[in-house]
Structure formats: structure tokens, C-alpha cells
Scaffold this motif. Structure first.
Motif, short mmCIF file in Angstrom:
data_model
loop_
_atom_site.label_atom_id
_atom_site.label_comp_id
_atom_site.label_asym_id
_atom_site.label_seq_id
_atom_site.Cartn_x
_atom_site.Cartn_y
_atom_site.Cartn_z
N HIS A 1 0.76 -1.09 -0.09
CA HIS A 1 -0.06 0.08 0.09
C HIS A 1 0.81 1.19 0.11
O HIS A 1 0.47 2.29 0.70
N ASP B 1 0.10 -2.19 -4.20
CA ASP B 1 -1.34 -2.94 -3.70
C ASP B 1 -0.99 -3.52 -2.57
O ASP B 1 -0.01 -3.47 -1.84
N ILE C 1 -9.11 -3.99 -9.73
CA ILE C 1 -10.13 -3.55 -8.97
C ILE C 1 -10.70 -4.37 -7.94
O ILE C 1 -11.01 -3.97 -6.84
N GLY D 1 -8.50 -4.41 -5.11
CA GLY D 1 -8.42 -3.26 -4.08
C GLY D 1 -9.86 -2.99 -3.53
O GLY D 1 -9.68 -2.11 -2.68
N ARG D 2 -10.91 -3.74 -3.77
CA ARG D 2 -12.11 -3.23 -3.16
C ARG D 2 -12.02 -3.33 -1.59
O ARG D 2 -12.72 -2.69 -0.96
N TYR E 1 -9.50 -2.65 0.44
CA TYR E 1 -8.85 -1.94 0.87
C TYR E 1 -8.97 -0.44 0.45
O TYR E 1 -8.13 0.47 0.39
N VAL E 2 -10.06 -0.19 0.11
CA VAL E 2 -10.51 1.03 -0.42
C VAL E 2 -10.32 2.23 0.51
O VAL E 2 -9.94 3.36 -0.19
N TYR E 3 -10.29 1.83 1.60
CA TYR E 3 -10.22 3.28 2.48
C TYR E 3 -8.96 3.31 3.00
O TYR E 3 -8.68 4.30 3.05
N TRP F 1 -7.11 3.75 -1.41
CA TRP F 1 -8.14 4.05 -2.57
C TRP F 1 -7.50 4.01 -4.23
O TRP F 1 -8.36 3.61 -5.11
N MET G 1 -8.00 0.71 -6.34
CA MET G 1 -9.28 0.50 -7.15
C MET G 1 -9.58 1.69 -8.13
O MET G 1 -10.13 1.51 -9.21
N THR G 2 -8.99 2.83 -7.86
CA THR G 2 -9.37 3.86 -8.56
C THR G 2 -8.60 4.13 -10.00
O THR G 2 -9.25 4.25 -10.72
#
Length: 285
Positions: free
Chosen positions: A52, A70, A240, A243-244, A246-248, A251, A254-255
Motif C-alpha cells: 500500500h 497493492d 479493481i 483493491g475493493r 482496501y478502498v479506505y 483507494w 481501485m481507482t
């Protein structure tokens, strides 16, 4: 012929949609071809000590990973670059096979009419009565995950769009004077289909082909997101999905692929619209 070429070149030259969309498509092709040289890391290489990491515009970034990493420490930029390869394969192959099948079916249905038109019309209605993505998921679930199954799913849900539009165009064209003259002169079905009708439906078929490539990107991303695409190569939908969870915390994982998908689909839509404006005489007038 010289005037026609001049008019065509003028239509292409002043068409910004065609240039922008064509440049985006060329960029996807170039990135896919040069992926081993453009990617700075192995897209599958894991580094649990580099989980991350943020992209370059955020604090605490690592210059070795310009777009961050990631949850497994894999380089996002390298995975996005390598992800263009399955995207290119799926969108070109899926759109080509869909277009070939749909154009042939639409030509035959519109030209011959009668019982053949009725039978093809009922078949199209049956296929279109199912939600497209549900039909694709069922097919991939039956055949097993992989890019070949994704291509089959795209063909299964895409040929009906070509067939319906081409059939409607042929129904209009076959009432025109040049088709009536061809019948009076004794031209056979093959010549009427491929020498008279085909050139007139080519502009709309090419535009549909470009649009279908954009749809193929979305279908592949959705199937990869739910785990039905290839698992041994990085895909935008797969990134995607990773990453969903760990989106917080991260971000960008996923973005960034979502942005890639949006830009690609928008560019191909512009390319389709610009292509039709450039080569369709009716649109030029």
C-alpha cells in the motif's frame, strides 16, 4: 475518384473525435506491444514490505513505484501496463468475431426476408431477452474462466447488436433503385450482397465495431472483477477486485484501473462516432 478521396481526407482531417479516439486506441496498442520495456517491475512480483505505498503525488511515496502498490506490494503501474494486453486481445478479437457473425446474419436476414428473416428475428429476440451480463456469467461459469471464455461471452452477447442494426439498414437499402436495377440486370444474390449492399453498410458496421470494442472492455472488466477472467495475467478488472477490500486504506488501487477503463471506453466511443462521420456520406451531408 480523386474528388471522393479529397472529400474523405477532408472529413478525417477536420474530425477531432476521430483523431482523439484513434490516438487513444493507438496508445493502447503501443503500450500492450511495449509492455516488457515500459513496465519497471514484474507485475506478479510481490514485496510484502512495500504494501500500500501511495502514488507519487501523495506523501510517503516511493519513486520506484510511481502509482503505488497493492496489498501484496505489487507495482500498480506495471500491472496497469501489462493489463492492456488482455484488454487489447479481448476487445479486438471479441468485437471482430461479434461483427463478422452479426453482419452476415443481418445481411442474410434483411436481403432474403421471409421465413429466414422471421427465424433470425425470433433468435435475436431470445438472446436479447436475457440480461447480457447474466448470459456472459452463465457461459463463463459453464466453460470455465479464461480469456477464451471471455471472448466467447462477448461474441454471444454482441452479435445481436450488429445483426439488428445491419438488418434494418439492409431493409431500407433493398428498396433503393440501385438494388432494383441490380435485380433487373440479373445479378445473383452473392453480387448483390457483397458488391451492392456491403459497401453501403460498411460505415455503420465499422462504427459498431469500434463501439463493441468499448463494450468488450467493460465485459472483460466485470468478468475479471468476479473472478471469471484469466488469473495468471494482470487485468484491470482483477486489480479493481484486489483493491475493493482496501478502498479506505489504499483507494488508488481501485481507482486507477477504473480511470483507465473510463478513458478507454470514452475514447473508443469518440472514435466510433468520428469514424462514421468521416466515412458515411449521409453523415457528411
Amino acid at each position: 475518384m480523386s474528388e471522393l478521396r479529397t472529400s474523405l481526407w477532408h472529413s478525417i482531417r477536420i474530425n477531432p473525435q476521430l483523431w482523439i479516439g484513434g490516438a487513444a486506441f493507438a496508445a493502447i496498442v503501443a503500450i500492450a506491444a511495449l509492455a516488457p520495456w515500459l513496465a519497471g517491475h514484474d507485475p506478479m512480483e510481490q514485496d510484502l514490505l512495500s504494501q500500500h505505498l501511495p502514488p507519487f503525488w501523495l506523501p510517503e511515496n516511493n519513486p520506484s513505484f510511481p502509482l503505488g502498490t497493492d496489498s501484496l506490494g505489487r507495482d500498480i503501474l506495471s500491472r496497469l501496463i501489462w493489463g492492456t494486453r488482455p484488454v487489447l486481445l479481448v476487445m479486438v478479437l471479441g468485437a471482430t468475431l461479434s461483427g463478422m457473425l452479426g453482419v452476415v446474419v443481418g445481411l442474410l436476414s434483411g436481403h432474403f426476408g421471409g421465413w429466414l428473416d422471421d427465424a433470425i428475428g425470433r433468435l435475436i429476440e431470445v438472446f436479447m431477452s436475457f440480461p447480457p451480463m447474466l448470459l456472459a456469467i452463465v457461459l463463463v461459469a459453464v466453460t470455465g474462466p479464461g480469456l477464451d471464455a471471455v471472448v466467447m461471452a462477448i461474441v454471444l452477447i454482441g452479435w445481436t447488436r450488429f445483426a439488428r442494426v445491419i438488418r434494418g439498414e439492409v431493409l431500407v437499402l433493398r428498396e433503393q433503385d440501385f438494388i432494383t436495377a441490380a435485380r433487373v440486370l440479373g445479378y445473383g444474390h452473392r453480387r448483390i450482397l457483397f458488391r451492392e449492399l456491403m459497401p453501403n453498410i460498411a460505415p455503420i458496421a465499422l462504427a459498431l465495431f469500434a463501439l463493441e470494442m468499448g463494450r468488450a472492455i467493460v465485459v472483460e472488466a466485470v468478468l475479471a472483477f468476479i473472478g471469471f477472467s484469466a488469473s495468471d495475467v494482470p487485468t484491470w478488472g482483477g486489480i479493481i477486485a484486489d483493491g475493493r477490500s482496501y478502498v479506505y486504506q489504499a483507494w488508488w488501487v481501485m481507482t486507477l484501473p477504473v480511470i483507465c477503463i473510463m478513458i478507454s471506453v470514452l475514447a473508443l466511443s469518440m472514435f466510433a462516432d468520428g469514424l462514421r462521420k468521416a466515412i458515411d456520406p449521409m453523415m457528411q451531408r
